[in-house]
Motif scaffolding. Structure first.
Motif, PDB file in Angstrom:
ATOM      1  N   VAL A 129     -22.281  11.735  14.105  1.00  0.00           N
ATOM      2  CA  VAL A 129     -23.400  12.568  13.671  1.00  0.00           C
ATOM      3  C   VAL A 129     -23.944  12.033  12.346  1.00  0.00           C
ATOM      4  O   VAL A 129     -23.174  11.681  11.448  1.00  0.00           O
ATOM      5  CB  VAL A 129     -22.975  14.038  13.464  1.00  0.00           C
ATOM      6  CG1 VAL A 129     -24.171  14.880  13.029  1.00  0.00           C
ATOM      7  CG2 VAL A 129     -22.354  14.609  14.726  1.00  0.00           C
ATOM      8  N   LEU A 130     -25.267  11.951  12.227  1.00  0.00           N
ATOM      9  CA  LEU A 130     -25.926  11.686  10.957  1.00  0.00           C
ATOM     10  C   LEU A 130     -26.966  12.786  10.741  1.00  0.00           C
ATOM     11  O   LEU A 130     -27.680  13.166  11.673  1.00  0.00           O
ATOM     12  CB  LEU A 130     -26.627  10.322  10.963  1.00  0.00           C
ATOM     13  CG  LEU A 130     -25.755   9.068  10.913  1.00  0.00           C
ATOM     14  CD1 LEU A 130     -26.622   7.818  11.008  1.00  0.00           C
ATOM     15  CD2 LEU A 130     -24.927   9.029   9.635  1.00  0.00           C
ATOM     16  N   GLY A 131     -27.047  13.273   9.506  1.00  0.00           N
ATOM     17  CA  GLY A 131     -28.013  14.331   9.258  1.00  0.00           C
ATOM     18  C   GLY A 131     -28.275  14.548   7.790  1.00  0.00           C
ATOM     19  O   GLY A 131     -27.749  13.848   6.921  1.00  0.00           O
ATOM     20  N   LEU A 132     -29.116  15.548   7.506  1.00  0.00           N
ATOM     21  CA  LEU A 132     -29.459  15.948   6.146  1.00  0.00           C
ATOM     22  C   LEU A 132     -30.038  17.357   6.190  1.00  0.00           C
ATOM     23  O   LEU A 132     -30.120  17.975   7.256  1.00  0.00           O
ATOM     24  CB  LEU A 132     -30.446  14.961   5.514  1.00  0.00           C
ATOM     25  CG  LEU A 132     -31.585  14.400   6.353  1.00  0.00           C
ATOM     26  CD1 LEU A 132     -32.600  15.460   6.738  1.00  0.00           C
ATOM     27  CD2 LEU A 132     -32.283  13.268   5.618  1.00  0.00           C
ATOM     28  N   ILE A 133     -30.438  17.873   5.031  1.00  0.00           N
ATOM     29  CA  ILE A 133     -30.994  19.214   4.940  1.00  0.00           C
ATOM     30  C   ILE A 133     -32.423  19.130   4.423  1.00  0.00           C
ATOM     31  O   ILE A 133     -32.668  18.557   3.359  1.00  0.00           O
ATOM     32  CB  ILE A 133     -30.150  20.106   4.011  1.00  0.00           C
ATOM     33  CG1 ILE A 133     -28.722  20.196   4.532  1.00  0.00           C
ATOM     34  CG2 ILE A 133     -30.766  21.498   3.898  1.00  0.00           C
ATOM     35  CD1 ILE A 133     -27.762  20.860   3.566  1.00  0.00           C
ATOM     36  N   VAL A 134     -33.355  19.680   5.193  1.00  0.00           N
ATOM     37  CA  VAL A 134     -34.755  19.737   4.761  1.00  0.00           C
ATOM     38  C   VAL A 134     -34.925  20.993   3.915  1.00  0.00           C
ATOM     39  O   VAL A 134     -34.732  22.108   4.397  1.00  0.00           O
ATOM     40  CB  VAL A 134     -35.714  19.769   5.963  1.00  0.00           C
ATOM     41  CG1 VAL A 134     -37.153  19.871   5.486  1.00  0.00           C
ATOM     42  CG2 VAL A 134     -35.523  18.524   6.821  1.00  0.00           C
ATOM     43  N   GLY A 135     -35.262  20.800   2.637  1.00  0.00           N
ATOM     44  CA  GLY A 135     -35.425  21.938   1.743  1.00  0.00           C
ATOM     45  C   GLY A 135     -36.739  22.656   1.962  1.00  0.00           C
ATOM     46  O   GLY A 135     -36.790  23.882   2.044  1.00  0.00           O
ATOM     47  N   THR A 136     -37.824  21.901   2.080  1.00  0.00           N
ATOM     48  CA  THR A 136     -39.160  22.451   2.339  1.00  0.00           C
ATOM     49  C   THR A 136     -39.828  21.596   3.401  1.00  0.00           C
ATOM     50  O   THR A 136     -40.075  20.413   3.169  1.00  0.00           O
ATOM     51  CB  THR A 136     -40.024  22.458   1.064  1.00  0.00           C
ATOM     52  OG1 THR A 136     -39.372  23.205   0.040  1.00  0.00           O
ATOM     53  CG2 THR A 136     -41.386  23.059   1.346  1.00  0.00           C
ATOM     54  N   GLY A 137     -40.090  22.174   4.540  1.00  0.00           N
ATOM     55  CA  GLY A 137     -40.712  21.413   5.617  1.00  0.00           C
ATOM     56  C   GLY A 137     -42.115  20.958   5.265  1.00  0.00           C
ATOM     57  O   GLY A 137     -42.884  21.703   4.652  1.00  0.00           O
ATOM     58  N   VAL A 138     -42.436  19.725   5.619  1.00  0.00           N
ATOM     59  CA  VAL A 138     -43.767  19.161   5.389  1.00  0.00           C
ATOM     60  C   VAL A 138     -44.266  18.590   6.716  1.00  0.00           C
ATOM     61  O   VAL A 138     -43.601  17.741   7.316  1.00  0.00           O
ATOM     62  CB  VAL A 138     -43.734  18.051   4.317  1.00  0.00           C
ATOM     63  CG1 VAL A 138     -45.112  17.430   4.147  1.00  0.00           C
ATOM     64  CG2 VAL A 138     -43.223  18.597   2.992  1.00  0.00           C
ATOM     65  N   ALA A 139     -45.430  19.044   7.152  1.00  0.00           N
ATOM     66  CA  ALA A 139     -45.973  18.607   8.438  1.00  0.00           C
ATOM     67  C   ALA A 139     -46.068  17.092   8.511  1.00  0.00           C
ATOM     68  O   ALA A 139     -46.490  16.439   7.558  1.00  0.00           O
ATOM     69  CB  ALA A 139     -47.349  19.229   8.662  1.00  0.00           C
ATOM     70  N   THR A 140     -45.633  16.535   9.622  1.00  0.00           N
ATOM     71  CA  THR A 140     -45.651  15.107   9.984  1.00  0.00           C
ATOM     72  C   THR A 140     -44.662  14.254   9.189  1.00  0.00           C
ATOM     73  O   THR A 140     -44.602  13.037   9.393  1.00  0.00           O
ATOM     74  CB  THR A 140     -47.064  14.472   9.867  1.00  0.00           C
ATOM     75  OG1 THR A 140     -47.416  14.309   8.489  1.00  0.00           O
ATOM     76  CG2 THR A 140     -48.115  15.309  10.589  1.00  0.00           C
ATOM     77  N   SER A 141     -43.885  14.841   8.277  1.00  0.00           N
ATOM     78  CA  SER A 141     -42.930  14.024   7.512  1.00  0.00           C
ATOM     79  C   SER A 141     -41.734  13.657   8.382  1.00  0.00           C
ATOM     80  O   SER A 141     -41.254  14.458   9.183  1.00  0.00           O
ATOM     81  CB  SER A 141     -42.468  14.756   6.253  1.00  0.00           C
ATOM     82  OG  SER A 141     -41.787  15.948   6.578  1.00  0.00           O
TER      83      SER A 141
END
Length: 199
Positions: free
Chosen positions: A64-76
């Motif tokens: 598994v590889l992952g991270l945490i998105v703090g604030t979603g940004v469209a198309t990022s």
């Protein structure tokens, strides 16, 4: 002698308990060591390949590889990879590429079904490359810096760094780490990874 043996046996119990506890943790997620605080949302610069070294405490398979998105940004979007370590102590060859990860929503993002054997005590580099819109991700506010010898400058030149970086257009991670690597003293420009190791 009997009393000394008894004391030795008793002193070994906490060590064994610590080993069992550590192995249980190793079955969940690894991340960078030395993180003392984490921001909820930090902008990551696009088209810059960044990496920090990591050492796994046990042998296993990165699944598994992952991270945490703090604030979603469209198309990022972002990609996470693991690189081997070269003789100069810097990233060398690509071992694993997560593929593109959508960063448009606030949540933990995990790419599962991966398979990369890793060895206990070996040094790898966790790399990140983002593109399109700039993602906002959880990143370290403070973290121990790494003593790295920059052999490309001089064998005796050392710097305490937070990570390494190099310009790279967004896309599939390069098979070989590009030339022109810079040593960076900052730590909050690189996200906090979530790396699942199964055994």
């Amino acid at each position: 002698p009997g009393a000394e043996l008894h004391r030795a046996e008793r002193s070994a119990v906490p060590v064994e308990a610590a080993r069992i506890a550590y192995e249980a943790i190793a079955d969940t997620f690894y991340s960078f060591t030395g993180i003392t605080s984490v921001s909820s949302s930090t902008s990551v610069t696009n088209n810059v390949l960044r990496a920090r070294s990591i050492v796994f405490g046990v042998s296993g398979v990165v699944s598994v590889l992952g991270l945490i998105v703090g604030t979603g940004v469209a198309t990022s979007v972002i990609r996470i990879g693991l690189y081997s370590t070269g003789t100069d102590g810097l990233p060398l060859s690509l071992l694993l590429d997560s593929g593109e990860i959508d960063c448009s929503t606030n949540t933990r993002k995990l790419v599962t079904g991966l398979s990369l054997p890793v060895g206990a005590g070996s040094t790898y580099w966790v790399a990140f490359l983002s593109g399109v819109a700039t993602p906002n991700l959880s990143a370290p506010n403070a973290m121990e810096r790494l003593p790295i010898v920059n052999s490309s400058a001089a064998a005796t030149t050392a710097a305490l760094i937070g990570h390494v970086s190099v310009a790279q257009a967004y896309g599939a991670l390069p098979a070989t780490w590009p030339a022109g690597t810079a040593l960076q003293t900052t730590v909050n420009a690189i996200p906090v990874p979530l790396i699942g190791v199964s055994r």
